[in-house]
Design a protein around this motif. Structure first.
Motif, PDB file in Angstrom:
ATOM      1  N   LEU A 161      30.597  57.334  63.704  1.00  0.00           N
ATOM      2  CA  LEU A 161      31.522  57.992  64.942  1.00  0.00           C
ATOM      3  C   LEU A 161      31.385  58.204  65.821  1.00  0.00           C
ATOM      4  O   LEU A 161      32.410  58.529  67.270  1.00  0.00           O
ATOM      5  CB  LEU A 161      32.230  59.301  63.718  1.00  0.00           C
ATOM      6  CG  LEU A 161      33.133  59.760  64.266  1.00  0.00           C
ATOM      7  CD1 LEU A 161      34.555  59.556  63.708  1.00  0.00           C
ATOM      8  CD2 LEU A 161      33.329  61.357  62.552  1.00  0.00           C
ATOM      9  N   LEU A 162      29.539  58.525  66.148  1.00  0.00           N
ATOM     10  CA  LEU A 162      29.320  59.264  67.460  1.00  0.00           C
ATOM     11  C   LEU A 162      29.179  57.920  68.240  1.00  0.00           C
ATOM     12  O   LEU A 162      29.090  57.916  69.538  1.00  0.00           O
ATOM     13  CB  LEU A 162      28.030  59.427  66.895  1.00  0.00           C
ATOM     14  CG  LEU A 162      27.393  60.486  65.651  1.00  0.00           C
ATOM     15  CD1 LEU A 162      25.894  60.903  65.563  1.00  0.00           C
ATOM     16  CD2 LEU A 162      27.799  61.819  66.934  1.00  0.00           C
ATOM     17  N   ALA A 163      28.632  56.639  68.120  1.00  0.00           N
ATOM     18  CA  ALA A 163      29.119  55.183  68.812  1.00  0.00           C
ATOM     19  C   ALA A 163      30.316  55.415  69.677  1.00  0.00           C
ATOM     20  O   ALA A 163      30.482  55.282  70.281  1.00  0.00           O
ATOM     21  CB  ALA A 163      28.529  53.754  68.013  1.00  0.00           C
ATOM     22  N   ASP A 164      31.143  55.821  68.752  1.00  0.00           N
ATOM     23  CA  ASP A 164      32.772  55.537  69.331  1.00  0.00           C
ATOM     24  C   ASP A 164      33.302  56.698  70.437  1.00  0.00           C
ATOM     25  O   ASP A 164      33.881  56.326  71.115  1.00  0.00           O
ATOM     26  CB  ASP A 164      33.992  55.911  68.342  1.00  0.00           C
ATOM     27  CG  ASP A 164      35.006  55.589  68.718  1.00  0.00           C
ATOM     28  OD1 ASP A 164      35.447  54.828  69.461  1.00  0.00           O
ATOM     29  OD2 ASP A 164      35.974  56.495  68.757  1.00  0.00           O
ATOM     30  N   ALA A 165      32.424  57.706  69.932  1.00  0.00           N
ATOM     31  CA  ALA A 165      32.605  59.360  70.686  1.00  0.00           C
ATOM     32  C   ALA A 165      31.668  58.863  71.818  1.00  0.00           C
ATOM     33  O   ALA A 165      31.937  59.136  73.409  1.00  0.00           O
ATOM     34  CB  ALA A 165      32.190  60.723  70.419  1.00  0.00           C
ATOM     35  N   GLU A 166      30.735  57.966  71.517  1.00  0.00           N
ATOM     36  CA  GLU A 166      30.111  57.987  73.268  1.00  0.00           C
ATOM     37  C   GLU A 166      30.157  56.578  74.085  1.00  0.00           C
ATOM     38  O   GLU A 166      29.752  57.451  75.576  1.00  0.00           O
ATOM     39  CB  GLU A 166      28.339  57.416  73.123  1.00  0.00           C
ATOM     40  CG  GLU A 166      27.732  57.239  73.431  1.00  0.00           C
ATOM     41  CD  GLU A 166      26.080  56.755  73.327  1.00  0.00           C
ATOM     42  OE1 GLU A 166      25.179  56.407  74.510  1.00  0.00           O
ATOM     43  OE2 GLU A 166      25.825  55.952  72.113  1.00  0.00           O
ATOM     44  N   ARG A 167      30.678  55.383  73.257  1.00  0.00           N
ATOM     45  CA  ARG A 167      31.745  54.913  74.472  1.00  0.00           C
ATOM     46  C   ARG A 167      32.237  56.113  75.080  1.00  0.00           C
ATOM     47  O   ARG A 167      33.202  54.920  76.383  1.00  0.00           O
ATOM     48  CB  ARG A 167      31.790  53.907  73.155  1.00  0.00           C
ATOM     49  CG  ARG A 167      33.135  52.642  74.148  1.00  0.00           C
ATOM     50  CD  ARG A 167      33.424  51.652  73.370  1.00  0.00           C
ATOM     51  NE  ARG A 167      34.503  52.159  72.045  1.00  0.00           N
ATOM     52  CZ  ARG A 167      36.209  52.865  72.610  1.00  0.00           C
ATOM     53  NH1 ARG A 167      36.110  51.917  73.470  1.00  0.00           N
ATOM     54  NH2 ARG A 167      36.485  53.472  71.639  1.00  0.00           N
ATOM     55  N   ARG A 168      33.647  56.439  74.423  1.00  0.00           N
ATOM     56  CA  ARG A 168      34.850  56.749  75.057  1.00  0.00           C
ATOM     57  C   ARG A 168      34.641  58.094  76.249  1.00  0.00           C
ATOM     58  O   ARG A 168      34.742  58.284  76.687  1.00  0.00           O
ATOM     59  CB  ARG A 168      35.723  57.283  73.872  1.00  0.00           C
ATOM     60  CG  ARG A 168      36.196  56.357  72.981  1.00  0.00           C
ATOM     61  CD  ARG A 168      37.324  57.649  72.579  1.00  0.00           C
ATOM     62  NE  ARG A 168      36.051  57.918  70.761  1.00  0.00           N
ATOM     63  CZ  ARG A 168      37.151  59.045  70.825  1.00  0.00           C
ATOM     64  NH1 ARG A 168      37.364  60.080  72.137  1.00  0.00           N
ATOM     65  NH2 ARG A 168      36.135  59.417  70.127  1.00  0.00           N
TER      66      ARG A 168
END
Length: 445
Positions: free
Chosen positions: A303-310
């Motif tokens: 979830l955090l990896a996706d947020a960081e990418r966005r």
């Protein structure tokens, strides 16, 4: 309704009275007849013991006892001829039966007759016949029936009074339920049915109240969806607008410089990515507004990896670094990835709009549950202000359109999933902490 209940009660009482009184009236008439016949037999027995051995030539004249008006008593010899008293001159069938040694009782010519033999064994020297009008038992029965009728009228009257009170007691809760249902139909979803004391009506009222609360909650969530969606989509729309305006600006610059070839594909790709994010946000919010909380395993690191990418590019464009730190190992977490994605978007957007400096997201173990801290280097939150209050929070400035929906939405989503969202540090460098549901019970913040 009250009239129908009253008619039903009265009809039931009348049927019960009729079913009870008719057999009782018949039994009363038979009883009075038996009493009359028994009285005649007793009269005949008293006279029989006074009859002399020779009924034709007695030593003393026979004296018959006085009888009630309408009754007759007579003594017959062994040839069925009346010797003394009243009655037919020639004995009838009852007299002949008595002379044959059998006591009998008959109804003859409108009279009740009882006859007993005088003598014993094979030698019957006389018979005593007693009679009374057959209408005597009827008169007594009529008097009794009149009393029974009066009691029946009283019973029906009492039933009417009880029926009126019962109909009011039974109809009032149903009428109140009908009125409540009518108000709910008119859109007054806050209306609730009261307790009446009638178990059946109270059960219906409880079910109606639950249904009204459920409908009210569904409508509230559907209405909140538009506000929540508009807040979440505002940033994405701004991105699309900026990218398209940037593409137009590059096109205008190319016109002024013929040697430069315009290439709008980069802006279109970025706008398309923003539109895809908008579509995902709409689907997430609509699903969260309608579905029950999801209790599935939640991958916090993904979830955090996706947020960081966005969010990395947008924060970097504003000169704001984004750092994500995961302190392993992490406890197990449960919840909805859709809700988690929206919560992180709200917290990161809040840090971008109202914070300053580096934005740091740290995931750690907090007493057995995962905790996500979102920190920026801004001056802090104003004291005495509830930043989670809808339309009255920290995000209620011009940059956010004067609405505090974002943080209020994030707390609602977190609590719906069984977690907690709080401000763990107000100033300096404000810190928002999201305690993710990780077991049967998430500790209070």
């Amino acid at each position: 309704m009250r009239r129908r209940i009253l008619r039903a009660v009265i009809a039931a009482v009348v049927c019960a009275v009729v079913l009870f009184c008719v057999p009782l009236a018949v039994a009363t008439l038979r009883l009075y007849r038996q009493d009359e016949v028994r009285a005649l037999q007793q009269l005949a027995d008293r006279v029989a013991v006074t009859v002399p051995a020779d009924v034709h030539h007695p030593r003393d004249p026979m004296e018959l006892p006085r009888v009630e008006r309408g009754r007759q008593v007579g003594v017959y010899d062994d040839r069925a001829r009346r010797v003394v008293g009243a009655g037919p001159a020639a004995g009838d069938r009852s007299v002949r039966d008595a002379l044959a040694g059998r006591a009998s009782s008959y109804r003859s010519e409108g009279r009740l007759v009882a006859t007993v033999p005088v003598g014993s064994g094979e030698r019957v020297r006389a018979a005593v016949r007693a009679s009374a009008p057959a209408g005597g038992p009827w008169h007594r029965a009529l008097v009794t029936w009149a009393g029974m009728g009066a009691l029946a009228v009283v019973a029906v009257g009492v039933a009417a009074v009880v029926g009126i009170r019962s109909s009011r007691r039974l109809a009032y809760p149903l009428e109140a339920l009908a009125a409540t249902a009518g108000r709910l139909e008119d859109g007054e979803l806050s209306t609730r049915a009261g307790v009446s004391g009638l178990p059946e009506a109270d059960a219906v009222a409880t079910a109606l109240n639950r249904a009204a609360a459920r409908i009210e909650e569904l409508l509230r969530r559907e209405r909140a969806f538009s506000a929540d969606a508009s807040h979440q989509l505002r940033t994405a729309l701004t991105r699309v607008r900026l990218e398209l305006e940037s593409g137009l600006s590059e096109g205008d610059a190319a016109k002024r410089e013929p040697s430069t070839e315009p290439d709008p594909r980069g802006a279109l790709r970025t706008a398309l990515a923003s539109l895809t994010a908008m579509e995902t946000t709409i689907e997430d919010l609509l699903s969260l507004a309608r579905d029950v909380p999801e209790r599935a395993p939640l991958d916090i690191e993904a979830l955090l990896a996706d947020a960081e990418r966005r969010w990395h590019g947008e924060l970097a464009a504003a000169g704001r670094p984004l750092r994500v730190t995961v302190e392993s190992p992490l406890p197990d977490a449960v919840g909805s990835a859709r809700a988690g994605r929206q919560v992180l978007d709200v917290l990161l957007a809040n840090a971008l709009l109202h914070g300053a400096g580096t934005v740091t997201v740290t995931v750690r173990d907090a007493a057995g549950v995962p905790a996500v801290d979102v920190v920026d280097e801004g001056p802090g939150l104003p004291e005495g202000v509830d930043v989670f209050a809808r339309r009255h929070g920290y995000a209620s400035d011009a940059a956010d359109g004067g609405h505090g929906i974002g943080l209020a939405l994030a707390r609602t989503l977190v609590e719906a999933e069984g977690g907690r969202l709080r401000v763990s540090r107000r100033a300096p460098h404000p810190c928002f902490t999201w305690l993710v549901a990780g077991g049967p019970q998430t500790p209070q913040p």
